[in-house]
Design a protein around this motif. Structure first.
Motif, PDB file in Angstrom:
ATOM      1  N   ALA A 124       0.835  -1.208   0.000  1.00 60.62           N
ATOM      2  CA  ALA A 124       0.000   0.000   0.000  1.00 60.62           C
ATOM      3  C   ALA A 124       0.863   1.248   0.000  1.00 60.62           C
ATOM      4  N   PHE A 125       1.944   1.222   0.785  1.00 60.55           N
ATOM      5  CA  PHE A 125       2.842   2.375   0.830  1.00 60.55           C
ATOM      6  C   PHE A 125       3.480   2.624  -0.538  1.00 60.55           C
ATOM      7  N   LEU A 126       3.938   1.547  -1.180  1.00 60.82           N
ATOM      8  CA  LEU A 126       4.604   1.691  -2.476  1.00 60.82           C
ATOM      9  C   LEU A 126       3.644   2.104  -3.581  1.00 60.82           C
ATOM     10  N   LEU A 127       2.365   1.842  -3.402  1.00 59.25           N
ATOM     11  CA  LEU A 127       1.365   2.335  -4.357  1.00 59.25           C
ATOM     12  C   LEU A 127       1.051   3.800  -4.098  1.00 59.25           C
ATOM     13  N   ALA A 156      -6.888  -2.851   7.309  1.00 59.89           N
ATOM     14  CA  ALA A 156      -6.043  -2.072   8.220  1.00 59.89           C
ATOM     15  C   ALA A 156      -4.619  -1.892   7.690  1.00 59.89           C
ATOM     16  N   PRO A 157      -3.924  -2.965   7.243  1.00 64.92           N
ATOM     17  CA  PRO A 157      -2.578  -2.758   6.684  1.00 64.92           C
ATOM     18  C   PRO A 157      -2.567  -1.805   5.495  1.00 64.92           C
ATOM     19  N   PHE A 158      -3.609  -1.876   4.660  1.00 68.76           N
ATOM     20  CA  PHE A 158      -3.655  -0.973   3.507  1.00 68.76           C
ATOM     21  C   PHE A 158      -3.704   0.486   3.957  1.00 68.76           C
ATOM     22  N   PHE A 159      -4.612   0.790   4.890  1.00 67.49           N
ATOM     23  CA  PHE A 159      -4.756   2.184   5.311  1.00 67.49           C
ATOM     24  C   PHE A 159      -3.560   2.656   6.132  1.00 67.49           C
ATOM     25  N   ILE A 160      -2.920   1.760   6.873  1.00 67.57           N
ATOM     26  CA  ILE A 160      -1.709   2.153   7.599  1.00 67.57           C
ATOM     27  C   ILE A 160      -0.600   2.508   6.614  1.00 67.57           C
ATOM     28  N   GLY A 161      -0.407   1.662   5.591  1.00 68.11           N
ATOM     29  CA  GLY A 161       0.617   1.940   4.586  1.00 68.11           C
ATOM     30  C   GLY A 161       0.338   3.221   3.817  1.00 68.11           C
TER      31      GLY A 161
END
Length: 228
Positions: free
Chosen positions: A14-17, A156-161
């Motif tokens: 998610a962060f890299l996107l 949750a991991p998506f929104f954190i990233g």
């Protein structure tokens, strides 16, 4: 060796996107040059204070768009697939304009800061909205939010990233605006335009990827509804 992209359900994926897309549309380096010109009449402490406030406000705008944008559109009955296609088109069209005519974008941002030269309380309007994080940045953030996974444990991991990406972009806004004089001397207008075109091309690729993801979702739903 597997070079497949990281899934957006992972924090790093998610962060890299999100980070390249948000960095490309906000463009802290290019905006810092215009900030330096617009704030030329203010003292160094005033400019540092403004830079810190703009970075904070930019984070709130991006975070709010990431967390709420997709859910708001879903509330009105827009499917994830349609949201991704529409959001990807917005991102791609925006990137194409930045890629082909960065000077027009510079002129627009310069016009947005004209009222900031004679007023004191300008950190949020117009220096954050619409100069730093305007409609283009908000639409990109909403398009990114459409990439969220549908499974509960992966949301949750998506929104954190994605939130970490927004925070890093906001920090870069603060640092670039604080050092806008040095950025101006280092890059100059020509260097900023070269950088703008590079990040615009990256943003165009991200927009196409979001469109492809949405189209795949829509086609899969159509095939399930019409198996014959």
């Amino acid at each position: 060796m597997d070079f497949s992209p990281l899934p957006t359900s992972s924090l790093i994926g998610a962060f890299l996107l999100a980070f390249p897309a948000l960095f490309s549309i906000v463009n802290p380096v290019g905006a810092a040059l215009i900030f330096d010109q617009a704030m030329g009449g203010r003292s160094r402490p005033e400019r540092l204070k403004l830079a810190r406030a703009i970075g904070f406000y930019a984070f709130l705008v991006l975070l709010g768009s990431l967390l709420l944008g997709g859910y708001i559109l879903n509330f009105f009955g827009v499917s994830i697939g349609a949201l991704r296609v529409a959001g990807g088109l917005v991102v791609a069209i925006r990137a194409w304009g930045l890629l082909m005519d960065p000077e027009q974008n510079e002129d627009r941002k310069a016009n947005q800061t004209e009222s900031a030269q004679s007023h004191h309380d300008v950190a949020f309007f117009p220096l954050t909205m619409p100069f730093t994080t305007g409609p283009g940045s908000i639409s990109v953030a909403i398009a990114l939010s459409s990439q969220r996974p549908t499974e509960g444990d992966a949301v949750a991991p998506f929104f954190i990233g994605a939130s970490l990406a927004a925070a890093l972009v906001a920090i870069l806004v603060w640092l670039c605006y604080s050092a806008s004089g040095q950025v101006m001397r280092l890059l100059g207008p020509s260097g900023a335009r070269v950088l703008s075109r590079l990040v615009a091309f990256l943003l165009l690729c991200i927009g196409v990827q979001i469109i492809a993801s949405g189209a795949e979702n829509l086609v899969a739903k159509f095939l399930l509804a019409h198996p014959g």
